[in-house]
Design a protein around this motif. Structure first.
Motif, short mmCIF file in Angstrom:
data_model
loop_
_atom_site.label_atom_id
_atom_site.label_comp_id
_atom_site.label_asym_id
_atom_site.label_seq_id
_atom_site.Cartn_x
_atom_site.Cartn_y
_atom_site.Cartn_z
N ASN A 156 14.21 -35.85 -22.86
CA ASN A 156 14.18 -35.46 -24.31
C ASN A 156 12.55 -35.33 -24.51
OD1 ASN A 156 14.91 -34.38 -26.81
ND2 ASN A 156 14.93 -36.49 -27.74
N VAL A 157 11.78 -35.02 -23.88
CA VAL A 157 10.35 -34.59 -24.03
C VAL A 157 10.14 -33.40 -24.88
CG1 VAL A 157 9.63 -35.87 -22.00
CG2 VAL A 157 9.77 -33.29 -21.75
N THR A 158 9.06 -33.32 -25.53
CA THR A 158 9.04 -32.15 -26.47
C THR A 158 8.29 -30.69 -25.48
OG1 THR A 158 8.15 -33.45 -28.22
CG2 THR A 158 7.31 -31.28 -28.23
N ASP A 159 7.51 -31.26 -24.42
CA ASP A 159 7.19 -30.02 -23.55
C ASP A 159 6.83 -30.56 -22.19
OD1 ASP A 159 6.55 -27.63 -23.03
OD2 ASP A 159 5.57 -26.99 -24.83
N TYR A 160 6.23 -29.50 -21.49
CA TYR A 160 6.00 -30.14 -20.11
C TYR A 160 4.59 -29.12 -19.77
CZ TYR A 160 6.60 -31.13 -15.10
OH TYR A 160 6.59 -31.45 -13.84
N LEU A 161 3.49 -29.64 -19.59
CA LEU A 161 2.11 -29.08 -19.02
C LEU A 161 1.87 -29.24 -17.70
CD1 LEU A 161 0.30 -29.43 -22.51
CD2 LEU A 161 1.59 -27.68 -21.90
N LEU A 162 1.60 -27.89 -17.00
CA LEU A 162 1.16 -28.15 -15.55
C LEU A 162 -0.24 -28.03 -15.70
CD1 LEU A 162 3.92 -25.93 -13.79
CD2 LEU A 162 3.69 -28.33 -13.64
#
Length: 241
Positions: free
Chosen positions: A92-98
């Protein structure tokens, strides 16, 4: 929004700091380079948003999320490993940045978190203005101040847009609350709903005439009893007739 940056690479921390510095509603409250330090800082700083690296020595970001008490704190993963994306969203993370993170993508993720934060704050404010009741008192929140109101001092409670106004002989208190919530909070028959926007303490009624109430406050205008409320009002004050 208060943010915490958790990354074992100093350069990665600096990149996020620079990106965050371009967004006015972000406030950096801490940085750390391992999950164990992050757990302590989360408890002490209560950040609204965490930028969390996944691959860290000792404890990974994923492992940290499995044990931390997050409450309303949001998390955005920052990593060079796309294979962890699915596991991150399961947590349940808000977003995922590479990495490397372009500003446009960073802003998109932060804006998503900010929208949720604002909505959550509105819900918190609506629920926190009314704190506690007992037989004699009600605790309310007026701005940043907690105020104790003695129920026997209340004359009327009146709806004013998104607020409820408690009127007492010594003054007024404005509270962010709804009429329906106050109806449940203030005990009947001590308090009577007399129209769509007004609750009156029965003991503060001086007289009733022509569907209008005169209270013990002589300077307060007479209060009209709504036609749909008259029958229920009569039930509560039938001993007067």
């Amino acid at each position: 929004m208060k943010i915490l940056i958790v990354d074992d690479e100093p350069i990665a921390q600096e990149v996020i700091q620079k990106l965050a510095g371009k967004i006015p509603f972000l406030e950096i409250v801490g940085t750390c380079d391992d999950a164990f330090s992050a757990l302590e800082m989360i408890n002490s700083l209560q950040p609204d948003l965490i930028f969390l690296d996944i691959q860290m020595p000792g404890m990974t970001g994923v492992e940290m999320l499995r044990v931390v008490q997050r409450n309303s704190t949001q998390v955005i993963f920052t990593t060079a490993y796309p294979e962890y994306a699915l596991e991150g969203f399961d947590l349940n993370v808000t977003d995922y940045l590479l990495k490397p993170i372009p500003f446009e993508r960073f802003f998109q993720a932060v804006n998503k978190a900010h929208v949720w934060y604002l909505k959550n704050q509105q819900e918190i404010n609506a629920n926190d203005d009314l704190i506690r009741t007992d037989q004699e008192y009600i605790w309310v929140k007026e701005g940043k101040k907690h105020v104790q109101i003695r129920l026997l001092d209340v004359v009327i409670v009146r709806a004013m847009a998104d607020y409820m106004e408690f009127i007492m002989p010594e003054g007024k208190v404005m509270v962010h609350a709804t009429m329906s919530k106050l109806e449940k909070l203030l005990p009947a028959p001590a308090f009577i709903r007399v129209n769509r926007s007004t609750i009156v303490r029965q003991g503060a009624i001086r007289s009733i005439e022509d569907l209008h109430i005169e209270t013990i406050l002589p300077k307060l205008e007479r209060i009209a009893i709504g036609p749909t409320y008259w029958e229920s009002v009569k039930e509560y004050i039938k001993e007067m007739f």
